[in-house]
Write a protein that holds these residues in place. Sequence first.
Motif, PDB file in Angstrom:
ATOM      1  N   UNK A   1       0.839  -1.202   0.000  1.00 34.43           N
ATOM      2  CA  UNK A   1       0.000   0.000   0.000  1.00 34.43           C
ATOM      3  C   UNK A   1       0.871   1.248   0.000  1.00 34.43           C
ATOM      4  N   UNK A   2       1.860   1.286   0.860  1.00 31.25           N
ATOM      5  CA  UNK A   2       2.754   2.441   0.935  1.00 31.25           C
ATOM      6  C   UNK A   2       3.553   2.615  -0.361  1.00 31.25           C
ATOM      7  N   UNK A   3       3.778   1.508  -1.074  1.00 34.21           N
ATOM      8  CA  UNK A   3       4.522   1.573  -2.327  1.00 34.21           C
ATOM      9  C   UNK A   3       3.704   2.174  -3.460  1.00 34.21           C
ATOM     10  N   UNK A   4       2.382   2.239  -3.309  1.00 35.39           N
ATOM     11  CA  UNK A   4       1.587   2.967  -4.298  1.00 35.39           C
ATOM     12  C   UNK A   4       0.632   2.158  -5.134  1.00 35.39           C
ATOM     13  N   UNK A   5       0.306   0.929  -4.739  1.00 35.61           N
ATOM     14  CA  UNK A   5      -0.656   0.166  -5.528  1.00 35.61           C
ATOM     15  C   UNK A   5      -1.993   0.897  -5.607  1.00 35.61           C
ATOM     16  N   UNK A   6      -2.663   0.760  -6.740  1.00 35.86           N
ATOM     17  CA  UNK A   6      -3.961   1.411  -6.897  1.00 35.86           C
ATOM     18  C   UNK A   6      -5.117   0.597  -6.385  1.00 35.86           C
ATOM     19  N   UNK A   7      -4.943  -0.731  -6.309  1.00 38.74           N
ATOM     20  CA  UNK A   7      -6.008  -1.617  -5.873  1.00 38.74           C
ATOM     21  C   UNK A   7      -5.466  -2.639  -4.881  1.00 38.74           C
TER      22      UNK A   7
END
Length: 422
Positions: free
Chosen positions: A305-311
Amino acid sequence: MIRFRPAGLLVATVLTVATLAAGCSAPAGEPGPTSLPGPVQSSARPSPSPSPSLSGGGTPSPSASQPAPSATPSAPPTQEPPPGEPDLSLVAGWSLEQKVGQVVMVGLPVKGPFQPTFDMLRDQKIGGVFLHGRTQAGRGPVKNLVDAAVAAADSPVPLFVATDQEGGEVQVLRGKGFSDMPSALDQATLSAPDLRARSEVWGQELAAAGVNLNLAPVLDLVPQQSATSNAPIGVFGRNYGYAEQSVITHGNAFAEGQRDSGVQTSIKHFPGLGRVTGNTDTTAGVTDTVTGPDDPSVSVFDAGIKDGTGLVMMSSAIYARIDPDAPAVFSPTVVGLVREHGFDGVIITDDLSAAVQVQDVPAGQRAVRAVDAGVDLVLASAKPSVAPAMVDALVRAARKDPAFAAKVDAAAARVVAAKSGL
């Protein structure tokens, strides 16, 4: 601002396939075709959109303009929504049917029949497709099929076009234009920079075929000592190694490479399928009795999540130490745990159309229960024929209950926001 991607002509090519089906939880056997290869025209009434013709070439169809939307979102808000809250102005002025359509993703079998899914895109205003099955046909025929789906859709915003392109046993698209991808377990032997670079190439191949969402990477943490009995993940080498740091480092590298190419990612299957034995696609009563809310299995998703996934994709297993009373996808407690980790993007279900784990719940109620729990996008991939029942149930529930209607609004707004870069 939502940008519209030009649609192709409705030209689809027969897709040559192997016998394995694409599954978000694990590979599974797929039944044979139920019709001749290629699209099937609806017998109930003529389709207002032209049907794809069958051709043997691998050249993508020429571009064409996307049909005008039936409704236009209202002007941007004068005030930004609070942090973490969806921007409801994105769907202001939309009909309930349009909003519900954005909350459902339907399977598009790569070996057909195609027309039933095209009809659902038009009639139920569904906003996303999942390329389901296995094909060796290569990029050209896949692009033709995607163009046909885009042209058939009745959506105010671009379609999500998703698939499972993990590598190894779970790689839907193969043939000319698609690399043979190693399994996640083998990808984990690469350095993070090398994996990210390779993943960017794999993502470029998807983007060239019109795919803009990869339901990957798998971030399930699998104990090495029980991997051979972990039916959904470990048996197929879908895990990025066995240590927490390996899963984080290599899973994130894969996701970053995909996003570098313009393909959005969905980490899965929250809060982890690494400790179960049964596969939720083929088994009922799958339960994790070990994983709690502060477990390392959950921490890897926090890193994604912190890495930037959109879903983020929800598991359908039951987690006895988080909520023993419902599968995670139907549990406000488990779904809420995703939000507690600061995620304000789209929460998607694993397949709810054919998974044995949820078959005791009527199809329409599966969608209602998931959205009521806080999910934004309902996946009906393996058995797309149930999608209309899901749409109808969501519309009925929203008309009956204003609180549920507000959840539909929020879910649709998050999905539309996630499409803003397409």
